[in-house]
Design an enzyme around this catalytic site. Structure first.
Site, mmCIF file in Angstrom:
data_model
loop_
_atom_site.group_PDB
_atom_site.id
_atom_site.type_symbol
_atom_site.label_atom_id
_atom_site.label_comp_id
_atom_site.label_asym_id
_atom_site.label_seq_id
_atom_site.Cartn_x
_atom_site.Cartn_y
_atom_site.Cartn_z
ATOM 1 N N ASP A 67 -0.714 -5.208 5.871
ATOM 2 C CA ASP A 67 -1.711 -6.048 5.208
ATOM 3 C C ASP A 67 -1.479 -6.143 3.703
ATOM 4 O O ASP A 67 -0.846 -5.288 3.098
ATOM 5 C CB ASP A 67 -3.111 -5.512 5.481
ATOM 6 N N GLU A 68 -1.987 -7.208 3.118
ATOM 7 C CA GLU A 68 -2.121 -7.393 1.667
ATOM 8 C C GLU A 68 -0.816 -7.157 0.903
ATOM 9 O O GLU A 68 -0.782 -6.460 -0.108
ATOM 10 C CB GLU A 68 -3.243 -6.489 1.136
ATOM 11 N N VAL A 69 0.258 -7.767 1.394
ATOM 12 C CA VAL A 69 1.544 -7.716 0.697
ATOM 13 C C VAL A 69 1.650 -8.982 -0.150
ATOM 14 O O VAL A 69 1.864 -10.069 0.376
ATOM 15 C CB VAL A 69 2.707 -7.623 1.703
ATOM 16 N N GLY A 124 -2.409 -4.695 -3.252
ATOM 17 C CA GLY A 124 -1.397 -5.734 -3.310
ATOM 18 C C GLY A 124 -0.355 -5.584 -4.394
ATOM 19 O O GLY A 124 0.510 -6.452 -4.533
ATOM 20 N N HIS A 151 0.839 -1.209 0.000
ATOM 21 C CA HIS A 151 0.000 0.000 0.000
ATOM 22 C C HIS A 151 0.877 1.264 0.000
ATOM 23 O O HIS A 151 0.583 2.246 0.674
ATOM 24 C CB HIS A 151 -0.933 0.013 1.222
#
Length: 546
Positions: free
Chosen positions: A356-358, A320, A292
């Site tokens: 988050d969301e890597v 992502g 992000h």
């Protein structure tokens, strides 16, 4: 019960019949009132079938209704507080200012502690220890109203209950005519969880200082005590950092949809913190890393080692795809500068590092990155806070507080393991607590990747049993509000109200004190209050609005 004809024709039988009929009538009225169908109507026009103390959200720990006429605010009413305590005096002044605005009454604030015919705010360290830092006692009778607490924070929470004991018109921004009576009552109250947060995403769409303050006003009424600001994302960077002018010159210029973004100066951020502190909310800032980060990479392309095209301003809502370089020491110099600056501006104990969301970094590299950044947070004197993907690095010297949002079973198992290493958890499951989820398939705003979240869904869950965690692991709850589809406060209100008070009750009230049928009536009574305050809200059909 069965009664024979001979009994009815006797004198004693007729007496029995009269008693039975009166009992049936009384029972019928009681049923009507329980269903919110009292033929006499609400006592003060609040609607929703809930009156007096029975319209308070979150529901207090114990409530005892008294008898008599109650206490009416008049031109003689004063607000008194403890001698020489500036924080208590400020709470009294804040209460008086709000009530003067709606009632038109003078409501002077005095140090004449315990004066009759008024509202008295008293600090009492002799209250039971279980009262805690946020608990309070409130009593109202013919001679006045008294709020006592062990701390100033508890006094403030008590004043928010008092606001709800007054007629809905008490929230008006201009003087109105009303019967400013508080019915006789005794309340003992304290929160279930120490952490009760709400997150506002100011990165996807930028919100001004005044808009953030307005959201704080909504949170304060329902006894939230943390404001989590999601300050950075792919679409924009929202905080000025000394020595890093491109963050605001380039990274802050955009937002989702292509409209202009914005950012907070140091003075802006300090003003948000100050305003929240006066309402006993702790600001939790978030710098989302290592994913992000597209806005960072547009400002400082040297922090991108992906080998792909140079980052460009992003206006969409995909996730992502971005990654700040985890193997370049310049990255850690950057994160260290930002964290040190933000920690110096933030008096609260937490600094959220996202995580988050890597999707473009192997687990070993990801964990090493989170470990290093968490160490920077601790070196700056703060507790590292992360989304549940940081769980493998939680506990011990790593991430100290985890925020669970995921719908993935593997993430839930990782949380259990992290709890075993000493990490604590804030519960924010997307299918229960995400305020940007649509109410149902017909909702115009919001998204639905985690399903739809009705008011009942937001209310009817137990944070202690949502995951299999050791007792005492859950620190509290949070209500995140992502703003992909919400460009302004009007849209935020439509998604937050009425679900925000539902989550407030989940976090504040004892599990045994909560029930959906009773909550529906108390929530309905908030509608006229929001209308008087000028708050927008969604009139969801599952609530019996007046």
């Amino acid at each position: 019960m069965r009664i024979g004809w001979a009994e009815l024709t006797s004198r004693s039988g007729r007496i029995v019949l009269v008693v039975v009929l009166l009992a049936l009538v009384a029972a019928g009225l009681g049923i009507q009132r329980a269903l919110g169908d009292d033929p006499a109507g609400p006592a003060d026009g609040a609607g929703g079938g809930a009156t007096g103390s029975h319209r308070v959200v979150p529901v207090p720990l114990t409530t005892t209704d008294g008898t008599g006429a109650g206490y009416t605010l008049t031109a003689r009413t004063a607000i008194s507080t403890a001698d020489g305590n500036p924080a208590a005096r400020q709470i009294a002044e804040q209460l008086a200012a709000g009530l003067r605005r709606s009632t038109g009454l003078p409501l002077p604030v005095t140090d004449d502690h315990g004066a009759r015919d008024g509202i008295d705010l008293a600090l009492d360290p002799a209250l039971p220890e279980e009262t805690g830092s946020e608990g309070y006692r409130l009593s109202a009778g013919a001679d006045g109203i008294r709020i006592t607490a062990r701390t100033e924070e508890g006094l403030y929470r008590g004043t928010q209950t008092l606001r709800q004991l007054l007629p809905a018109q008490a929230e008006s921004r201009t003087p109105v005519s009303a019967d400013w009576t508080v019915a006789p009552v005794g309340i003992t109250d304290r929160p279930r969880y120490a952490y009760r947060g709400a997150m506002l995403d100011v990165a996807r769409h930028f919100f001004t200082v005044d808009e953030v303050k307005a959201y704080v006003d909504r949170l304060a009424l329902y006894k939230f005590n943390h404001l989590h600001l999601h300050l950075t994302d792919d679409q924009g960077w929202r905080l000025a950092v000394p020595g890093r002018p491109a963050l605001t010159g380039i990274g802050a210029a955009t937002e989702i949809g292509g409209t202009p973004g914005g950012f907070y100066t140091e003075a802006d951020y300090r003003e948000i913190v100050r305003y929240a502190q006066e309402r006993y909310l702790t600001v939790v800032p978030e710098i989302d890393l290592p994913g992000h980060t597209n806005a960072v990479l547009t400002a400082y392309p040297e922090l991108d080692c992906s080998g792909g095209p140079a980052a460009q301003p992003y206006f969409g809502n995909a996730v992502g795809f971005s990654l700040i370089c985890p193997t370049d020491e310049r990255t850690y110099a950057f994160t260290g500068e930002v964290i040190a600056h933000l920690a110096a501006l933030t008096p609260g104990p937490y600094l959220h590092i996202g995580g988050d969301e890597v999707k473009t970094l192997a687990p070993a590299g990801y964990q090493e990155f989170v470990r290093r950044v968490a160490a920077q947070v601790r070196a700056a004197g703060k507790i590292p806070f992360g989304w549940n993907q940081t769980a493998p690095v939680a506990g011990g010297d790593g991430v100290g507080l985890l925020e669970f949002w995921s719908t993935d079973g593997a993430d839930a198992r990782a949380m259990t393991a992290a709890a075993g290493r000493g990490a604590r958890v804030v519960m924010a499951p997307a299918g229960r607590a995400y305020l940007d989820m649509k109410y149902d398939s017909g909702t115009a705003l919001g998204v639905r990747w985690a399903g739809t979240v009705s008011v009942s869904n937001a209310y009817s869950w137990n944070p202690d049993t949502e995951l299999e965690l050791p007792a005492g692991t859950v620190a509290g709850i949070e209500a995140p509000l992502w703003t992909e589809t919400l460009p302004g406060l009007a849209e935020v209100d439509q998604m937050a109200l009425p679900r925000l008070p539902a989550l407030a009750e989940v976090g504040w009230s004892a599990q045994s004190a909560r029930d959906w049928d009773g909550f529906r009536l108390r929530l309905a009574a908030q509608g006229p209050r929001w209308e008087a305050a000028g708050f927008g809200f969604a009139r969801r059909p599952e609530i019996p609005w007046p």
